[in-house]
Design an enzyme around this catalytic site. Structure first.
Site, short mmCIF file in Angstrom:
data_model
loop_
_atom_site.label_atom_id
_atom_site.label_comp_id
_atom_site.label_asym_id
_atom_site.label_seq_id
_atom_site.Cartn_x
_atom_site.Cartn_y
_atom_site.Cartn_z
N VAL A 6 0.80 -1.22 0.00
CA VAL A 6 0.00 0.00 0.00
C VAL A 6 0.84 1.28 0.00
CG1 VAL A 6 -0.21 0.30 2.50
CG2 VAL A 6 -2.12 0.96 1.02
N TYR A 7 2.14 1.18 0.25
CA TYR A 7 3.00 2.38 0.27
C TYR A 7 3.24 2.85 -1.16
CZ TYR A 7 4.32 0.80 5.02
OH TYR A 7 4.31 0.39 6.33
N SER A 8 2.98 4.11 -1.58
CA SER A 8 2.47 5.18 -0.75
C SER A 8 1.17 5.70 -1.37
CB SER A 8 3.51 6.30 -0.70
OG SER A 8 3.95 6.60 -2.05
N GLU B 178 4.33 1.96 -4.96
CA GLU B 178 5.47 2.81 -5.33
C GLU B 178 6.76 2.39 -4.59
OE1 GLU B 178 1.83 4.78 -6.53
OE2 GLU B 178 2.45 4.02 -4.56
#
Length: 321
Positions: A52-54, A64
């Site tokens: 889930v980053y970012s 990412e």
């Protein structure tokens, strides 16, 4: 570098993990590569990220950080020097979230593609999923381990009762168990972990890789007044949560310890965590070589019993009530 066992996984990790949430957010690709190289050159081997980053950055959709790490691994050929941890379960848009077997199978392949590797050393449930039976989730992880895509599994943001249930299900059903826990923990945020999770992890031999080791920068001494909120994008939230009598008391104790040990407050805050028997490796991020150098020095800072007792007393949550 003295490596530490991560639970009963067989993984050996450095006493600090580099938090990959900054890659592709506050650190661009080129600097990310340099920081990762420097991390390994300093003797560390542990890097933590998440699919889930970012996603919280405007224009980003998640992935990412993993993408940058994957490019670095491919270009440098340093995969065998890294204990690579990532996570699954946070919302990725279009209904992509949770810990159902079908979603885990799809998400791990997406992460492997972004990371440009054939296996993940530590694959973590980023959030508990009460809608999916624990046995189903652990069974899916068992399949990934059997397929060689994952070496060990961990949990993040689990309550003590749910972690205990997961460990019990794993033992009863002959499934892989969570070998690590990733909780919120630092000198300010103590009770959530210490009250119930810490004794459980110690009793069951679960490794602990806590996040927010520096309390969003507050424990570095960066924020000492409301005016300091402008120092970073998250400064307002940091000062709102931590800038109070107890927070200032903690900073004073950190200042005293830092002066006594020829260190910085942030280094002392991390050394306090590393010295705690329940903690395997705090997770901390750096957005510059200077910050990384400070983390490196923190890992070799040995605090005496008197200093640890003083920090314990200053940060005791009961003292603020």
């Amino acid at each position: 570098m003295q490596l530490r066992p991560l639970g009963r996984s067989g993984l050996q990790v450095s006493p600090l993990a580099f938090g990959g949430n900054v890659f592709g957010w506050t650190v661009d690709e080129a600097l990310s590569f340099r920081l990762l190289d420097a991390w390994l050159d300093a003797g560390f081997n542990f890097v933590d990220t998440a699919d889930v980053y970012s996603s919280w950055v405007p224009g980003h959709s998640g992935g990412e950080s993993e993408t940058i790490i994957g490019k670095w691994l491919r270009q440098t050929g340093k995969r065998n020097r890294v204990v690579l941890a990532t996570k699954v379960g946070k919302p990725m848009g279009e209904g992509k979230k949770g810990l159902s077997p079908a979603y885990i199978r799809a998400a791990v392949d997406a992460s492997l593609k972004r990371l440009k590797t054939d296996h993940i050393d530590l694959y973590q449930s980023h959030d508990d999923d009460a809608e999916t039976p624990l046995a189903d989730t652990l069974g899916a992880f068992a399949d990934l381990i059997k397929a060689g895509k994952v070496r060990a599994i961990g949990a993040s943001n689990y309550s003590a009762p749910r972690l205990a249930d997961a460990l019990e299900v794993a033992e009863r059903e002959g499934l892989p168990r969570y070998e690590s826990l990733q909780p919120l923990y630092n000198l300010y945020d103590r009770a959530m972990f210490e009250d119930a999770l810490e004794p459980l992890c110690l009793e069951r031999g679960v490794g602990v890789i806590n996040f927010y080791a520096l309390a969003a920068g507050f424990l570095t001494g960066k924020y000492r007044s409301e005016a300091d909120a402008a120092k970073s994008a998250r400064g307002a939230n940091t000062t709102k949560k931590y800038l109070n009598p107890r927070g200032l008391r903690i900073l004073a104790a950190l200042d005293a310890a830092a002066n006594a040990h020829g260190a910085t407050p942030g280094q002392v805050a991390i050394a306090w965590q590393i010295a705690r028997p329940s903690i395997t490796a705090p997770i901390a991020s750096a957005t510059s070589q200077k910050q990384l150098d400070e983390l490196v020095a923190a890992a070799s800072l040995a605090l005496d019993a008197e200093t640890i007792a003083a920090l314990d007393a200053a940060s005791a949550e009961t003292a603020a009530r």
